[in-house]
Structure formats: structure tokens, C-alpha cells
Motif scaffolding. Structure first.
Motif, PDB file in Angstrom:
ATOM      1  N   MET A 237      51.173 -16.267  37.094  1.00 46.46           N
ATOM      2  CA  MET A 237      50.399 -16.794  38.100  1.00 46.46           C
ATOM      3  C   MET A 237      50.238 -15.917  39.729  1.00 46.46           C
ATOM      4  O   MET A 237      49.468 -16.517  40.341  1.00 46.46           O
ATOM      5  N   LEU A 238      51.371 -15.009  39.828  1.00 42.96           N
ATOM      6  CA  LEU A 238      51.426 -13.798  40.828  1.00 42.96           C
ATOM      7  C   LEU A 238      49.671 -13.485  40.260  1.00 42.96           C
ATOM      8  O   LEU A 238      48.497 -13.159  41.274  1.00 42.96           O
ATOM      9  N   PHE A 239      49.339 -12.438  38.884  1.00 46.31           N
ATOM     10  CA  PHE A 239      48.182 -11.819  38.569  1.00 46.31           C
ATOM     11  C   PHE A 239      47.308 -13.002  38.891  1.00 46.31           C
ATOM     12  O   PHE A 239      46.381 -11.785  39.665  1.00 46.31           O
ATOM     13  N   SER A 240      46.878 -13.585  38.158  1.00 46.72           N
ATOM     14  CA  SER A 240      45.781 -14.740  38.231  1.00 46.72           C
ATOM     15  C   SER A 240      45.394 -15.252  40.029  1.00 46.72           C
ATOM     16  O   SER A 240      44.130 -15.216  39.930  1.00 46.72           O
ATOM     17  N   ALA A 241      46.467 -15.156  40.707  1.00 45.69           N
ATOM     18  CA  ALA A 241      46.412 -15.851  41.320  1.00 45.69           C
ATOM     19  C   ALA A 241      45.264 -14.328  42.918  1.00 45.69           C
ATOM     20  O   ALA A 241      44.551 -14.540  43.194  1.00 45.69           O
ATOM     21  N   GLY A 242      45.929 -13.610  42.684  1.00 43.26           N
ATOM     22  CA  GLY A 242      45.776 -11.677  43.155  1.00 43.26           C
ATOM     23  C   GLY A 242      44.403 -11.845  42.379  1.00 43.26           C
ATOM     24  O   GLY A 242      43.138 -11.195  43.360  1.00 43.26           O
ATOM     25  N   GLN A 243      43.899 -11.718  40.742  1.00 46.67           N
ATOM     26  CA  GLN A 243      42.550 -11.247  41.146  1.00 46.67           C
ATOM     27  C   GLN A 243      41.216 -12.561  40.948  1.00 46.67           C
ATOM     28  O   GLN A 243      40.525 -12.114  41.393  1.00 46.67           O
ATOM     29  N   ASN A 244      41.454 -13.583  41.225  1.00 45.41           N
ATOM     30  CA  ASN A 244      40.974 -15.111  41.608  1.00 45.41           C
ATOM     31  C   ASN A 244      40.892 -14.242  43.764  1.00 45.41           C
ATOM     32  O   ASN A 244      39.463 -14.619  43.878  1.00 45.41           O
ATOM     33  N   LEU A 245      41.669 -14.430  44.118  1.00 41.98           N
ATOM     34  CA  LEU A 245      41.840 -14.853  45.559  1.00 41.98           C
ATOM     35  C   LEU A 245      41.117 -12.786  45.820  1.00 41.98           C
ATOM     36  O   LEU A 245      40.105 -12.896  47.162  1.00 41.98           O
ATOM     37  N   GLY A 246      41.193 -12.001  45.017  1.00 41.81           N
ATOM     38  CA  GLY A 246      41.038 -10.778  45.487  1.00 41.81           C
ATOM     39  C   GLY A 246      39.463 -10.662  45.346  1.00 41.81           C
ATOM     40  O   GLY A 246      38.690  -9.992  45.963  1.00 41.81           O
ATOM     41  N   GLY A 247      38.846 -11.482  43.878  1.00 31.88           N
ATOM     42  CA  GLY A 247      37.523 -11.219  43.977  1.00 31.88           C
ATOM     43  C   GLY A 247      37.225 -12.022  44.683  1.00 31.88           C
ATOM     44  O   GLY A 247      36.034 -11.532  45.298  1.00 31.88           O
ATOM     45  N   LEU A 248      37.573 -13.348  45.192  1.00 34.25           N
ATOM     46  CA  LEU A 248      37.239 -14.086  46.245  1.00 34.25           C
ATOM     47  C   LEU A 248      36.607 -13.756  47.571  1.00 34.25           C
ATOM     48  O   LEU A 248      35.325 -13.714  48.169  1.00 34.25           O
ATOM     49  N   ILE A 249      38.361 -12.584  48.091  1.00 32.36           N
ATOM     50  CA  ILE A 249      38.221 -12.286  49.088  1.00 32.36           C
ATOM     51  C   ILE A 249      37.074 -11.230  49.453  1.00 32.36           C
ATOM     52  O   ILE A 249      36.141 -11.103  50.216  1.00 32.36           O
ATOM     53  N   GLY A 250      36.963 -10.287  48.754  1.00 37.57           N
ATOM     54  CA  GLY A 250      36.051  -9.421  48.488  1.00 37.57           C
ATOM     55  C   GLY A 250      34.366  -9.934  48.646  1.00 37.57           C
ATOM     56  O   GLY A 250      34.340  -9.469  49.368  1.00 37.57           O
ATOM     57  N   SER A 251      34.112 -10.591  47.369  1.00 40.06           N
ATOM     58  CA  SER A 251      32.547 -11.324  47.765  1.00 40.06           C
ATOM     59  C   SER A 251      32.429 -11.577  48.927  1.00 40.06           C
ATOM     60  O   SER A 251      31.223 -11.669  50.085  1.00 40.06           O
ATOM     61  N   ALA A 252      33.030 -12.561  50.317  1.00 41.33           N
ATOM     62  CA  ALA A 252      33.147 -13.106  50.598  1.00 41.33           C
ATOM     63  C   ALA A 252      33.305 -12.206  52.308  1.00 41.33           C
ATOM     64  O   ALA A 252      32.165 -11.867  52.854  1.00 41.33           O
ATOM     65  N   PHE A 253      34.252 -11.148  52.107  1.00 42.28           N
ATOM     66  CA  PHE A 253      34.185 -10.456  53.291  1.00 42.28           C
ATOM     67  C   PHE A 253      33.291  -9.137  52.647  1.00 42.28           C
ATOM     68  O   PHE A 253      32.592  -8.832  54.170  1.00 42.28           O
ATOM     69  N   LEU A 254      32.715  -8.443  51.357  1.00 45.30           N
ATOM     70  CA  LEU A 254      31.416  -7.609  51.857  1.00 45.30           C
ATOM     71  C   LEU A 254      30.197  -8.701  51.552  1.00 45.30           C
ATOM     72  O   LEU A 254      28.864  -7.780  52.352  1.00 45.30           O
ATOM     73  N   GLY A 255      29.902  -9.307  51.252  1.00 53.51           N
ATOM     74  CA  GLY A 255      28.289 -10.431  52.188  1.00 53.51           C
ATOM     75  C   GLY A 255      28.659 -11.095  53.447  1.00 53.51           C
ATOM     76  O   GLY A 255      27.627  -9.901  53.898  1.00 53.51           O
ATOM     77  N   THR A 256      29.915 -11.338  54.199  1.00 52.98           N
ATOM     78  CA  THR A 256      29.650 -11.209  55.389  1.00 52.98           C
ATOM     79  C   THR A 256      29.853 -10.275  55.590  1.00 52.98           C
ATOM     80  O   THR A 256      28.869  -9.777  56.943  1.00 52.98           O
ATOM     81  N   PHE A 257      30.180  -8.716  55.534  1.00 46.31           N
ATOM     82  CA  PHE A 257      29.543  -7.796  56.467  1.00 46.31           C
ATOM     83  C   PHE A 257      27.920  -7.182  55.880  1.00 46.31           C
ATOM     84  O   PHE A 257      27.594  -6.748  57.456  1.00 46.31           O
ATOM     85  N   VAL A 258      27.817  -7.508  55.139  1.00 44.52           N
ATOM     86  CA  VAL A 258      26.152  -7.644  54.607  1.00 44.52           C
ATOM     87  C   VAL A 258      25.370  -7.810  56.080  1.00 44.52           C
ATOM     88  O   VAL A 258      24.588  -7.664  56.430  1.00 44.52           O
ATOM     89  N   THR A 259      25.406  -9.558  55.733  1.00 45.02           N
ATOM     90  CA  THR A 259      25.060 -10.119  56.859  1.00 45.02           C
ATOM     91  C   THR A 259      25.232  -9.947  57.819  1.00 45.02           C
ATOM     92  O   THR A 259      24.050  -9.785  59.415  1.00 45.02           O
ATOM     93  N   MET A 260      26.063  -9.218  58.815  1.00 48.49           N
ATOM     94  CA  MET A 260      26.295  -9.434  60.127  1.00 48.49           C
ATOM     95  C   MET A 260      25.576  -7.368  59.991  1.00 48.49           C
ATOM     96  O   MET A 260      24.684  -7.047  61.391  1.00 48.49           O
ATOM     97  N   ARG A 261      26.272  -6.603  59.258  1.00 48.98           N
ATOM     98  CA  ARG A 261      24.812  -5.614  59.880  1.00 48.98           C
ATOM     99  C   ARG A 261      23.659  -5.381  59.873  1.00 48.98           C
ATOM    100  O   ARG A 261      23.012  -4.594  59.680  1.00 48.98           O
ATOM    101  N   GLU A 262      22.928  -6.444  58.595  1.00 48.77           N
ATOM    102  CA  GLU A 262      21.306  -6.705  58.572  1.00 48.77           C
ATOM    103  C   GLU A 262      21.039  -7.248  59.787  1.00 48.77           C
ATOM    104  O   GLU A 262      20.169  -6.763  60.715  1.00 48.77           O
ATOM    105  N   LYS A 263      22.055  -7.340  60.422  1.00 52.25           N
ATOM    106  CA  LYS A 263      21.237  -8.440  61.779  1.00 52.25           C
ATOM    107  C   LYS A 263      21.543  -7.458  62.882  1.00 52.25           C
ATOM    108  O   LYS A 263      20.346  -7.236  63.573  1.00 52.25           O
TER     109      LYS A 263
END
Length: 510
Positions: A385-411
Motif C-alpha cells: 500500500m505504501l509503495f503503490s500510494a507513493g508511486q501514484n501520488l508521486g506521479g500526480l504530485i509531479g504532474s500537478a507541481f510541474l504543470g502548475t509551475f510551467v503555467t505560472m512561469r509562462e505568464k
């Protein structure tokens, strides 16, 4: 069988991610609406790992494999009849449930294909079977789309699933001991964990599309997810035989492992969100990315082979540090991209990222499995459960964090680039006239031609702003990977000092 099952599971989510614009067009959906296809999948798959492992231990591997694959076949076949967004989102949610058993099934098959002494090799190759779906989906999908739009994507997946069902019945796994049983308390814990993690996954998946502060329901999802997860934790802590051993999971070594998994997944999002997103912004299509994905696939397989043959369970930190060095070098190099950057300029760096990704998963998983199995099978369920949650949450956090950062820096960069663009500047005026010249044979009105020229200039400025934003994101990933490397070096130094003290104490006692 491990390769077949793992590839089938890997294609499940990645074939949608790779072709989201085409699928949106087939369904008549906007990009924001199409993002629900990904959010629905993660919302259902993120919390099922512990329940599925316990099901496997109680009812046996054969029933576990048959039910999982039959559900996968039914859901995949149903995709062929979905022609609207609502039914497609519902089926993606069901697909998240159906695909969840296949990852562990691929690893179990691979572990039975190798002798006990080669367990690190088996774990590495088992993880590889599921991970190759990431580049493979992008390589094969352009041809599949020609068969029947987004329905064509599922014809191959349906065929693979049917072959998998036949295969698991022809090549059966040896029976495993059935010593764990479901309890009524498991249902209560799962009823709290599942919606809590699901709402968190939806918020992380959709936040950057609807924007975090402009959609009130994002805050509602986050506000509901935390109390639900907190209530599940309280219930688990007061159970005699909990579904998850939270006291062990909250120990220092498990928390550090969970943080490392999330940090690595965020760093590896440079490849899936950063490089691919930048190339798509520059107008590069999937067909033009085929060579890049073949290189990533080859580098990934080489990395899994290398780590599988050289991994030492007693020294899990060494390959992680090597992987971080590769990520730092690749991200730093990619941070110098321009609007002329094309896939050929990213062959080496993205190959390095794929190779580094292969070096991360097996050591982390093998270390956790060894720690869990040294205690009990209940601890093994908790680690999965820990490994699966870490994998999925890490991927989602990475996509959300990087996508949000790119949007803000583009503005930010767009504002910096356009605030000086005025027709009073002779160079700007000359550039507008040059761009407007493309419409000389179609527009006779000079004012309309100038308006079109201004629009083209604005598009070019936006493109430049996005390139600069992605460069900032690559630099951020390099900095994050550097901090992670320093943290792991400190951990390794502490372990070295502790072992020296233990050896000195033992020598004095002798």
C-alpha cells in the motif's frame, strides 16, 4: 507471462495519456473535460493495492488472476462502445479497478521464473514489464488510431488481455499459503481510505486544468479527503489486526522511503510532463516522436537489465545516487532548450532520464519487501500500500507541481516579453509588416493584415514564453534532484557512522 501481463497493464493508462488530444476530439470534449479520463483512472486505482494483496493471500493466486483479467477484459471491451464523455470517464474509473491486480501479477510471475538467489533480478525485471508501457504506448498508438479513432487503441489491449487470461490458466503459478482473512474492520477502513485518496487524486489531477484558486470544488475535494484519511488512520490504530500497520509505516525508515519515492517520481516527471509538453508546445506530433520513444524504451530496458544483474539488497542507496546524478545532468542540459529544439536534441538526455528511472524502482521495492517479509505478511500488505500510494501520488504530485509551475512561469515570461512590444518601436513594426506579408494575397485591407501580423507576433511571444517556462522547470527539477542527492548522502553517512559505532562496541565487548 510476466512480460505479457505487465505490458497489458502498462498500456492501460499510458495509451490514453499519450493520445489524450485525439481522444478528446473523438468524444467532442475540451482539454479540461478530457483530463477527467486520467483523474477517474487514478481515483479508483490508488487505494486498491492493500485490499488486492489481502484478497490474493486469502483466496489464492489463481482466482485472483482470473477475476482480475476477466474484469479487465469486460471493461476494455466496453470501451469499444463508448461514444460520449460520461461513459468514457465511467469506464476509465472501472479500468483503474481492473488494471490494479496486473502489476503485482507480473512481478509474481517474474519472481517464479527466477531462482530464489536471483530475487533482485526478478523484482527488477518484473517492474520493467509494467514500465515499458510508458514509451511503448506512444510508439504504437499513431497506427492504432488509424484503425478506428480512440476505439482502435483498445483493440490491441483487448486482444492482449484475452491472451493473458488464456496464459495464466495454461501456466499456473504455484499455490501460496492462505493465512490472511478479511475482517469487517477492513471494510470500514477501506470505505474511509478509498474516497479520501480518490478525492485527493482527483484534486491533484484536475487542479492545474481548472486552476487551483478558481474552482471551489477543488478545495472541497481537498477538505473532504484529509478528514477521511485521518478517520481511516484513527480506525486502523485502534484495531487489533489492522489492514495497514500504520505504526510500522510511520517509523523513520518507512517515512524516508515514502519521501524518497515521491521525490523521485516528481523528478522523473521532467520526462513525461516537461520534455513531452515542451515539444508538443513547439508543434511536434506523436509521429515525429517515435524515434525518441524507441530510444527511451531501449534505455529503460538497459537500465532494468543493469540494475537487475548488479543490485545488492544490502546497499540500496548506491543506485539511487547514480540515478540522481543522471537526472541532474539531463535536466540541466534540457534547461538550455530553445524554440529550435526538436526530438533529436533530446535523444541523449531523455535516454539518461529513462535509464535513471529504471535505477529507482527495483532498489526501493526490494528494500521495502525485505523489511516487510522479515516481520510478517501483514507488514507486506502494508508496504505494498505504501509503495503503490507513493508511486501514484508521486506521479500526480509531479504532474500537478510541474504543470502548475510551467503555467505560472509562462505568464511571467509572457508579461516580460510583451510589455515592450509596441508599434512605436521600428523593429516591432517591421516584424509585424513582415508577418502580415503572408496574408498579402488573401487580404486586401491593410488594417486586417496588420491585425493578423500582430496575432502572429503574439503567438511567437507566447511560444518563447513557454520555452523559457519549461527551461525554468528543468532547472527546478535539477535543483530538486540535487537536494535529494545531498539528503541521501547524509543518510548514507549516518548509516556508515552507526555501523562503525556498532562494530566498535562489538569489538570492545569481545
Amino acid at each position: 507471462m510476466a512480460l505479457l501481463v505487465g505490458t497489458t497493464q502498462g498500456l492501460g493508462i499510458n495509451i490514453v495519456t499519450a493520445n489524450l488530444p485525439a481522444i478528446q476530439g473523438s468524444l467532442g470534449a475540451t482539454p479540461t473535460e478530457g483530463a477527467w479520463l486520467l483523474a477517474a483512472y487514478y481515483a479508483t486505482s490508488i487505494s486498491l493495492s492493500a485490499l488486492l494483496v489481502k484478497f490474493r493471500f486469502q483466496f489464492g493466486l489463481h482466482l485472483f488472476a482470473d477475476l482480475g483479467l476477466m474484469l479487465f477484459i469486460v471493461v476494455t471491451a466496453a470501451h469499444l462502445f463508448a461514444d460520449d464523455l460520461r461513459s468514457a470517464v465511467a469506464l476509465r474509473a472501472a479500468q483503474g479497478v481492473a488494471a490494479a491486480p496486473l502489476t503485482s501479477l507480473a512481478i509474481v510471475y517474474m519472481m517464479n521464473a527466477w531462482p530464489e538467489s536471483r530475487r533482485p533480478t526478478a523484482v527488477a525485471f518484473g517492474m520493467a514489464c509494467s514500465q515499458i508501457g510508458v514509451p511503448l504506448a506512444r510508439v504504437i498508438s499513431p497506427d492504432l488510431l488509424q484503425i478506428g479513432d480512440w476505439h482502435g487503441l483498445y483493440l490491441l489491449e483487448l486482444g492482449l488481455a484475452i491472451i493473458c487470461l488464456a496464459g495464466v490458466n495454461l501456466f499456473r503459478l504455484p499455490p501460496a499459503p492462505r493465512i490472511m482473512k478479511f475482517e469487517w474492520g477492513d471494510a470500514l477502513s477501506f470505505a474511509l481510505f478509498a474516497p479520501g485518496l480518490g478525492l485527493l487524486a482527483v484534486a491533484l489531477s484536475m487542479g492545474r486544468y481548472v486552476w487551483w484558486t478558481e474552482a471551489p470544488w477543488i478545495g472541497v475535494c481537498l477538505a473532504l479527503s484529509l478528514p477521511l484519511i485521518g478517520a481511516a488512520i484513527i480506525v486502523e490504530l485502534h484495531r487489533q489486526r489492522p489492514l495497514l500497520d500504520l505504526r510500522w509505516l510511520s517509523s523513520g525508515e518507512m517515512i524516508r522511503l515514502f519521501i524518497a519515492i515521491i521525490l523521485f517520481r516528481i523528478a522523473l516527471s521532467e520526462q513525461t510532463v516537461g520534455a513531452v509538453g515542451m515539444l508538443q508546445t513547439l508543434g511536434v506530433q506523436n509521429e515525429q516522436l517515435a524515434t525518441l520513444y524507441w530510444i527511451e524504451l531501449a534505455a529503460m530496458l538497459a537500465g532494468f537489465t543493469w540494475i537487475g544483474l548488479t543490485l545488492k539488497p544490502a546497499r540500496p542507496l548506491t543506485p539511487l545516487m547514480f540515478a540522481l546524478l543522471l537526472i541532474i545532468a539531463a535536466a540541466w542540459t534540457d534547461a538550455h532548450a530553445t524554440n529550435l529544439t526538436r526530438p533529436a536534441q533530446l535523444y541523449v538526455t531523455q535516454g539518461m532520464m529513462a535509464f535513471a528511472g529504471a535505477f529507482f524502482l527495483p532498489p526501493a521495492m526490494l528494500y521495502g519487501v525485505s523489511q516487510a517479509m522479515a516481520r510478517s505478511q501483514a507488514h507486506f500488505v502494508s508496504f505494498v500500500m505504501l509503495f503503490s500510494a507513493g508511486q501514484n501520488l508521486g506521479g500526480l504530485i509531479g504532474s500537478a507541481f510541474l504543470g502548475t509551475f510551467v503555467t505560472m512561469r509562462e505568464k511571467f515570461h509572457s508579461n516580460q516579453l510583451t510589455q515592450g512590444l509596441t508599434l512605436a518601436d521600428p523593429q516591432v513594426a517591421a516584424r509585424v509588416r513582415q508577418l502580415a506579408g503572408a496574408y498579402a494575397h488573401t487580404l486586401s485591407d491593410a488594417r486586417l493584415r496588420n491585425a493578423e501580423g500582430l496575432a502572429l507576433l503574439q503567438q511567437q511571444a507566447t511560444r518563447e514564453a513557454y520555452v523559457l517556462a519549461y527551461n525554468d522547470a528543468f532547472l527546478l527539477i535539477a535543483a530538486l534532484a540535487t537536494l535529494t542527492l545531498v539528503w541521501i548522502l547524509v543518510l548514507r553517512l549516518r548509516i556508515y557512522v552507526w555501523r562503525r559505532r556498532q562494530a566498535r562496541t562489538a569489538a570492545q565487548a569481545a
